[in-house]
Each structure stands twice: as C-alpha cells, then as structure tokens.
Design an enzyme around this catalytic site. Structure first.
Site, PDB file in Angstrom:
ATOM      1  N   HIS A  18       0.862  -1.189   0.000  1.00 50.70           N
ATOM      2  CA  HIS A  18       0.000   0.000   0.000  1.00 50.70           C
ATOM      3  C   HIS A  18       0.897   1.238   0.000  1.00 50.70           C
ATOM      4  O   HIS A  18       1.283   1.743   1.041  1.00 50.70           O
ATOM      5  CB  HIS A  18      -0.919  -0.034   1.231  1.00 50.70           C
ATOM      6  CG  HIS A  18      -1.980   1.014   1.212  1.00 50.70           C
ATOM      7  ND1 HIS A  18      -3.305   0.734   1.418  1.00 50.70           N
ATOM      8  CD2 HIS A  18      -1.925   2.353   1.007  1.00 50.70           C
ATOM      9  CE1 HIS A  18      -4.016   1.849   1.345  1.00 50.70           C
ATOM     10  NE2 HIS A  18      -3.189   2.857   1.094  1.00 50.70           N
ATOM     11  N   HIS A  20       1.347   4.960  -2.293  1.00 48.02           N
ATOM     12  CA  HIS A  20       0.860   5.829  -3.376  1.00 48.02           C
ATOM     13  C   HIS A  20       2.036   6.481  -4.096  1.00 48.02           C
ATOM     14  O   HIS A  20       2.879   7.113  -3.450  1.00 48.02           O
ATOM     15  CB  HIS A  20      -0.054   6.917  -2.815  1.00 48.02           C
ATOM     16  CG  HIS A  20      -1.320   6.374  -2.214  1.00 48.02           C
ATOM     17  ND1 HIS A  20      -2.504   6.346  -2.914  1.00 48.02           N
ATOM     18  CD2 HIS A  20      -1.574   5.820  -1.007  1.00 48.02           C
ATOM     19  CE1 HIS A  20      -3.456   5.815  -2.144  1.00 48.02           C
ATOM     20  NE2 HIS A  20      -2.912   5.488  -0.984  1.00 48.02           N
ATOM     21  N   ASP A  22       2.039   9.123  -5.955  1.00 45.96           N
ATOM     22  CA  ASP A  22       2.036  10.586  -5.840  1.00 45.96           C
ATOM     23  C   ASP A  22       2.250  11.085  -4.413  1.00 45.96           C
ATOM     24  O   ASP A  22       2.266  12.300  -4.189  1.00 45.96           O
ATOM     25  CB  ASP A  22       0.744  11.179  -6.434  1.00 45.96           C
ATOM     26  CG  ASP A  22      -0.517  10.461  -5.977  1.00 45.96           C
ATOM     27  OD1 ASP A  22      -0.433   9.285  -5.572  1.00 45.96           O
ATOM     28  OD2 ASP A  22      -1.597  11.062  -6.018  1.00 45.96           O
ATOM     29  N   HIS A 203      -9.676   1.301   0.032  1.00 45.27           N
ATOM     30  CA  HIS A 203      -9.445   2.064   1.251  1.00 45.27           C
ATOM     31  C   HIS A 203     -10.764   2.067   2.023  1.00 45.27           C
ATOM     32  O   HIS A 203     -11.782   2.510   1.490  1.00 45.27           O
ATOM     33  CB  HIS A 203      -9.116   3.510   0.922  1.00 45.27           C
ATOM     34  CG  HIS A 203      -7.730   3.751   0.446  1.00 45.27           C
ATOM     35  ND1 HIS A 203      -7.276   3.347  -0.771  1.00 45.27           N
ATOM     36  CD2 HIS A 203      -6.692   4.390   1.054  1.00 45.27           C
ATOM     37  CE1 HIS A 203      -6.023   3.719  -0.909  1.00 45.27           C
ATOM     38  NE2 HIS A 203      -5.630   4.352   0.171  1.00 45.27           N
ATOM     39  N   GLU A 206     -10.790   3.917   7.434  1.00 47.86           N
ATOM     40  CA  GLU A 206      -9.678   4.807   7.802  1.00 47.86           C
ATOM     41  C   GLU A 206     -10.277   6.093   8.398  1.00 47.86           C
ATOM     42  O   GLU A 206      -9.991   6.454   9.520  1.00 47.86           O
ATOM     43  CB  GLU A 206      -8.836   5.123   6.546  1.00 47.86           C
ATOM     44  CG  GLU A 206      -7.695   6.113   6.781  1.00 47.86           C
ATOM     45  CD  GLU A 206      -7.039   6.557   5.469  1.00 47.86           C
ATOM     46  OE1 GLU A 206      -7.629   6.364   4.397  1.00 47.86           O
ATOM     47  OE2 GLU A 206      -5.922   7.119   5.540  1.00 47.86           O
ATOM     48  N   ASP A 284       2.000   3.636   3.018  1.00 49.15           N
ATOM     49  CA  ASP A 284       1.001   4.590   2.509  1.00 49.15           C
ATOM     50  C   ASP A 284       1.695   5.617   1.602  1.00 49.15           C
ATOM     51  O   ASP A 284       1.484   5.604   0.396  1.00 49.15           O
ATOM     52  CB  ASP A 284       0.217   5.284   3.637  1.00 49.15           C
ATOM     53  CG  ASP A 284      -1.205   5.641   3.204  1.00 49.15           C
ATOM     54  OD1 ASP A 284      -1.596   5.268   2.089  1.00 49.15           O
ATOM     55  OD2 ASP A 284      -1.927   6.294   3.980  1.00 49.15           O
TER      56      ASP A 284
END
Ligand SMILES: [Zn+2]
Length: 345
Positions: A18, A20, A22, A203, A206, A284
């Site tokens: 997991h 990202h 960006d 997701h 959260e 993350d």
C-alpha cells in the site's frame, strides 16, 4: 534468537502493498521537475519543501492530508516525470530491502497537460520495469478510482485496469476522501474489475467506521482492505474478515497523522495480530508520511513489543497477500521465509 534492532529490520526482506506513487516522491526531484516545467512550489529549497510536504505530527483530518498531493501531482503531468518518479520510488524501496511492492495511483489525476490514460500507465510501468532491471525488487501496479470523483470515472479506470491485466497492473482500488463518499456508489467499477478476474482492494475504515469496510467487502467484493483501522468496532464483521483471511493493509504512521487513531499505542494493530487477522504493514506515502518500510516495522516492534516470531509473521503476511498468480506468490513467499529464518527466527 536475534535482538530486533532497526539495522536488522532494514536487512529483512519486505513487501509494501500500500504505497501511493504521488505521495512518495523525493523532494529534490519535485524541485528539479518544478523548475523544468515552471510549476509553482511554496518553496524551491529542497529541505524546506520536504518539511512542508511531510506531515509534522498530525493534520486535522484525512482531507488536510490529501491536500499535499496537489503539489506532488503538479509535477507529475508528463511522461518523463512519471517514468522517473516511478523508477525512483522502486529504487528507494529496493534499497530498503523491499522485495515486492504494489504501487498505486489514479491515472485520471495526471491528465492536466493532456496525456492519454494509456500514456500515463505506460510511463509508470516503464519506470518500474527499469528499476526491476537494476535492483532486487519486483513490482505491480494498482489503479485507483477516486471516491470523490464520479462513479463513471471509476468505471473507466476499472476498464483501464482490465486492459492492462497481465501487463503490470495487478488490481483496482478506491482511494480518496472516505467521509460522505460511500464505496457502494462505485459498485459498477468493482463489478467490471471482478467480472474480468481482476483483484480488488479498497481504502476503508480509515476516516469512516466499519460500515465502510462492510460496503467494501459485501458491495464491492474487496479481496484486501486498505487500512481497516476501525474494523475493531464491529466484532461480527471482524470475525468475517478473519474467517475469510482478508488481508488488512495497515499503515501505522499515516493513521496517526490523519487522526484515524489518537496515537500509535491505541492502534488496533496488536489486537488484530493477537486475533490472528491477516495484517500487513505498509508505508502509505513515504514522503507525505515521512516513513519507510523499515520505519513502520520498527515502530510496530517498539510500540507493541513484538517478538521475532511476531515480526516474522507480519512480514510473511505481506508476502502471502501479494496480488500475484499463486505459483509466483509461493515462490517469493518461500524465498522470504528462508531468508527470515536465517536472519530473524
Ligand atoms: Zn492509501
């Protein structure tokens, strides 16, 4: 039995399922790309920019955390920048002994300069393949739909994932602001993915309660859950997740930063581990959260006083949960297990 130091954790084989694209750039690269493309940055000083983009302590909520992506995305709108940032991300992970990484991003957010969706996917895959040629790492791509963008766009992105099945894309995800944007609105996109035998992760749990996880699993057919922090609030659903061995992609530091939990100590990580849920640890966003896989595993080990066996379990859960064909999964799992046996238990 080995004493678990940060140095030892750094040497261990790891997964990051997991992360990202960006949210995981090098600050120096952002500055370089911004200068090249005349993009606005709040500061062009590398150290200051790093400090600005990395959450210091906590933000008010998930939305404040997501705002930082406006800056990183502003320099990721052309083929070369996408290739380069994907390459560097895999290089950084490989140097942290991450052996298998699933990078996620939403191609729709990289079209400001007119790129086609396919050009975007091709650029990221090229960067990752180049890194695989240079370093000891394997990668896969997860394409994200965005909760706050309309469901038609999610369907379009699910179709894009189908198009790249077997060519580097391994799954479809739903990301973005969770509050007020229910997963069930995007059910068609997930049906499209599953109907074409594509893996799915969402997701959920959260920034919203267990109802969000319930929707992710029962409406959207999630094979894994991103975060799942608030699963702890629903015993019945927790048992279902455990019975079906649905992996949770836990990101400790990120959860503290977005105030999904008040502190690391109050994170349900250890409860999940004791209940034998299939929990994995992940970063993350290495830049926005200011973390690495070594850091997350070290944080878990120190906070929850993990034994070498427990640490080994968490790492191997990662290898068990990868979106690879079964025979390939078995191969990298066995390899990691042998290495962990030598180094840890
Ligand atoms: Zn995420």
């Amino acid at each position: 039995m080995a004493e678990i130091t940060r140095e030892l954790i750094a040497k261990l084989p790891k997964t990051d399922l997991h992360i990202h694209l960006d949210g995981s750039l090098r600050p120096a690269t952002i500055v370089e790309l911004a200068k090249k493309h005349n993009a606005y940055l709040p500061t062009y000083d590398v150290a200051e920019l790093g400090e600005y983009l990395t959450v210091q302590g906590k933000v008010d909520n998930l939305e404040r955390y997501l705002e930082k992506f406006d800056i990183t995305l502003s320099v990721m709108q052309d083929v070369e920048s996408l290739r380069r940032t994907a390459f560097e991300l895999a290089e950084d992970a490989a140097k942290d002994n991450v052996r298998y990484m699933e990078v996620r991003y939403s191609p729709i957010l990289h079209q400001k300069a007119g790129l086609e969706l396919e050009e975007i996917v091709d650029a990221v895959l090229a960067g990752l393949r180049e890194a695989e040629d240079h370093f000891n790492i394997r990668t896969g791509v997860i394409i994200c739909g965005i909760r706050s963008i309309n469901p038609q766009t999610s369907l379009l992105l699910a179709e894009l994932a189908v198009k790249y099945k077997g060519k580097g894309v391994v799954a479809f995800d739903l990301a973005g602001a969770e509050y007020n944007f229910p997963a069930k609105d995007h059910v068609k996109a997930f049906y499209q993915a599953r109907n074409n035998n594509i893996n799915t992760t969402l997701h959920a749990g959260e920034a919203f309660g267990p109802a969000s996880i319930h929707q992710a699993i029962h409406y959207c057919g999630a094979h894994r859950i991103g975060h799942g922090t608030r699963l702890i609030e629903d015993d019945d659903l927790l048992n279902y997740v455990r019975d079906h061995r649905i992996p949770l992609e836990i990101c400790l530091l990120s959860n503290v930063q977005t105030q999904s939990v008040p502190s690391i100590e109050s994170h349900p990580f250890k409860t999940y581990l004791d209940k034998q849920l299939r929990i994995t640890l992940n970063t993350d966003n290495t830049l926005i959260s200011g973390t690495t896989m070594t850091n997350e595993l070290d944080l878990a080990t120190q906070t929850f006083d993990l034994s070498p066996e427990q640490l080994c379990k968490v790492i191997l859960n990662g290898f068990k949960s990868v979106f690879l064909p079964f025979d390939e999964k078995v191969e990298i799992y066995q390899k990691a297990k042998a290495e962990l046996k030598q180094l840890l238990v």
